[in-house]
Design an enzyme around this catalytic site. Structure first.
Site, PDB file in Angstrom:
ATOM      1  N   ASP A   1      -1.620  -3.433 -30.843  1.00  0.00           N
ATOM      2  CA  ASP A   1      -1.506  -2.133 -30.163  1.00  0.00           C
ATOM      3  C   ASP A   1      -1.417  -0.958 -31.138  1.00  0.00           C
ATOM      4  OD1 ASP A   1      -1.748  -2.572 -27.432  1.00  0.00           O
ATOM      5  OD2 ASP A   1       0.386  -3.005 -27.138  1.00  0.00           O
TER       6      ASP A   1
ATOM      7  N   ARG B   1       5.798  -4.699 -30.380  1.00  0.00           N
ATOM      8  CA  ARG B   1       5.313  -3.508 -31.099  1.00  0.00           C
ATOM      9  C   ARG B   1       6.308  -2.989 -32.140  1.00  0.00           C
ATOM     10  NH1 ARG B   1       2.335   1.124 -27.870  1.00  0.00           N
ATOM     11  NH2 ARG B   1       1.567   1.379 -30.006  1.00  0.00           N
TER      12      ARG B   1
ATOM     13  N   ARG C   1       9.972   3.668 -21.041  1.00  0.00           N
ATOM     14  CA  ARG C   1      10.031   3.312 -22.466  1.00  0.00           C
ATOM     15  C   ARG C   1      11.132   4.089 -23.196  1.00  0.00           C
ATOM     16  NH1 ARG C   1       5.025   0.825 -24.072  1.00  0.00           N
ATOM     17  NH2 ARG C   1       4.335  -0.379 -22.278  1.00  0.00           N
TER      18      ARG C   1
ATOM     19  N   HIS D   1       4.094   6.120 -19.764  1.00  0.00           N
ATOM     20  CA  HIS D   1       4.339   7.061 -20.865  1.00  0.00           C
ATOM     21  C   HIS D   1       4.037   8.471 -20.338  1.00  0.00           C
ATOM     22  CE1 HIS D   1       3.568   4.202 -24.549  1.00  0.00           C
ATOM     23  NE2 HIS D   1       4.854   4.485 -24.478  1.00  0.00           N
TER      24      HIS D   1
ATOM     25  N   CYS E   1      -3.529   8.484 -26.458  1.00  0.00           N
ATOM     26  CA  CYS E   1      -2.779   7.364 -27.030  1.00  0.00           C
ATOM     27  C   CYS E   1      -3.266   7.020 -28.435  1.00  0.00           C
ATOM     28  CB  CYS E   1      -2.929   6.121 -26.160  1.00  0.00           C
ATOM     29  SG  CYS E   1      -2.316   6.320 -24.496  1.00  0.00           S
TER      30      CYS E   1
HETATM   31  N1  ARG Z   1      -0.472  -1.327 -24.879  1.00  0.00           N
HETATM   32  C1  ARG Z   1       0.253  -0.172 -25.313  1.00  0.00           C
HETATM   33  C2  ARG Z   1       1.668  -0.229 -24.759  1.00  0.00           C
HETATM   34  O1  ARG Z   1       1.822  -0.591 -23.626  1.00  0.00           O
HETATM   35  C3  ARG Z   1      -0.431   1.077 -24.873  1.00  0.00           C
HETATM   36  C4  ARG Z   1       0.173   2.325 -25.429  1.00  0.00           C
HETATM   37  C5  ARG Z   1      -0.505   3.549 -24.953  1.00  0.00           C
HETATM   38  N2  ARG Z   1      -0.094   4.663 -25.680  1.00  0.00           N
HETATM   39  C6  ARG Z   1       0.253   5.856 -25.163  1.00  0.00           C
HETATM   40  N3  ARG Z   1       0.504   6.821 -25.968  1.00  0.00           N
HETATM   41  N4  ARG Z   1       0.369   6.017 -23.871  1.00  0.00           N
HETATM   42  O2  ARG Z   1       2.626   0.074 -25.443  1.00  0.00           O
END
Ligand code: ARG
Length: 274
Positions: free
Chosen positions: A73, A98, A144, A173, A267
């Site tokens: 990612d 991550r 998040r 996000h 992203c």
């Molecule tokens: N697969 C990543 C996650 O879920 C995607 C992140 C997308 N990034 C963003 N800035 N919205 O963490």
């Protein structure tokens, strides 16, 4: 541009991106990710290069962060930190998969002269959940980034941080539901926010471009603007017209492969604000 619309002036920007050479979907941490759906990494790289070239052609500086094996990612470079006025607030990822990305971002910033780097104590996913508009840091929480990180970011950055509650898991996000269009205004889809946060946004940005659910679902709000050119996912055709009506110049890019990880234009791009 439509008759009567304002002429917008672009401002040269500095960005950080990470090529998707290691991009796959091998875990699912948001509703867009499906580990049974194969990813064409080569196509992802090709589309990513198109995005990078678009930014360069528009006159912007794009720095590159090297991808790391085992961190698929990492292409979503926006999540690694948030910068304003030369200060950097580092990321602390919510999911184990991550977590190691944060140190690679930190090393990059320190190696490139960003000495005021704040290592966070609280969970936050950088520019995924922080945006900068009108002198304010807009900050998402609910999926998040934590509210505690919003206060920590305000202390690190010295700018007022406005907490906004995200309520729709598809828009996990902030940058999937809201984007700065220029120094004064933002575009957003109200449905991604709690009713109270919608009222806060309406107070702060009475002239905001109000997008609809279809714009958001097409990842149209996951855009990058230089105050005139608005680079956005080509699938977001409805938003293109709304931007043009306000005098912005939409620049659609094809980025479908990166959508399999739950991300699009924004992203993939961290803006560096000195
Ligand atoms: N697969 C990543 C996650 O879920 C995607 C992140 C997308 N990034 C963003 N800035 N919205 O963490």
């Amino acid at each position: 541009m439509l008759a009567g619309a304002k002429t917008r002036t672009a401002r040269a920007r500095e960005y950080l991106m990470c090529p998707p050479e290691r991009f796959t979907v091998e875990y699912a941490i948001n509703p867009w990710m499906d580990t049974d759906r194969p990813v064409d990494t080569e196509l992802a790289v090709k589309q990513w290069r198109g995005l990078r070239e678009t930014l360069v052609r528009l006159g912007h500086t794009v720095h590159t962060l090297d991808p790391v094996a085992g961190l698929p990612d990492m292409v979503y470079a926006a999540n690694g930190a948030f910068t304003v006025d030369g200060h950097v607030y580092g990321a602390r990822f919510r999911y184990e998969q991550r977590r190691a990305e944060a140190a690679h971002h930190r090393a990059w910033y320190l190696a490139h002269g960003w000495s005021d780097f704040h290592i966070p104590e609280h969970t936050n996913e950088g520019e995924g959940d922080f945006a900068y508009a009108n002198g304010l840091v807009l900050a998402g929480y609910g999926f998040r980034t934590t509210v505690a990180a919003h206060a920590e970011a305000q202390e690190a950055l010295g700018r007022p941080v406005i907490s906004l509650r995200l309520v729709d898991p598809r828009f996990y996000h902030l940058d999937t539901a809201l984007a700065a269009l220029d120094d004064e205004t933002v575009a957003y889809w109200p449905g991604a926010f709690s009713p109270a946060s919608q009222r806060v946004l309406a107070q702060l940005f009475p002239d905001a471009l109000i997008a609809d659910e279809a714009d958001a679902l097409a990842f149209g709000l996951n855009l990058v603007s230089d105050s005139r050119h608005v680079v956005l996912n080509s699938a977001a055709s409805g938003l293109v017209g709304k931007l043009a009506a306000r005098g912005y110049e939409p620049v659609p890019v094809e980025l479908a492969e990166l959508l399999k990880g739950g991300g699009s234009v924004k992203c993939c791009i961290a803006e560096l604000r000195r």
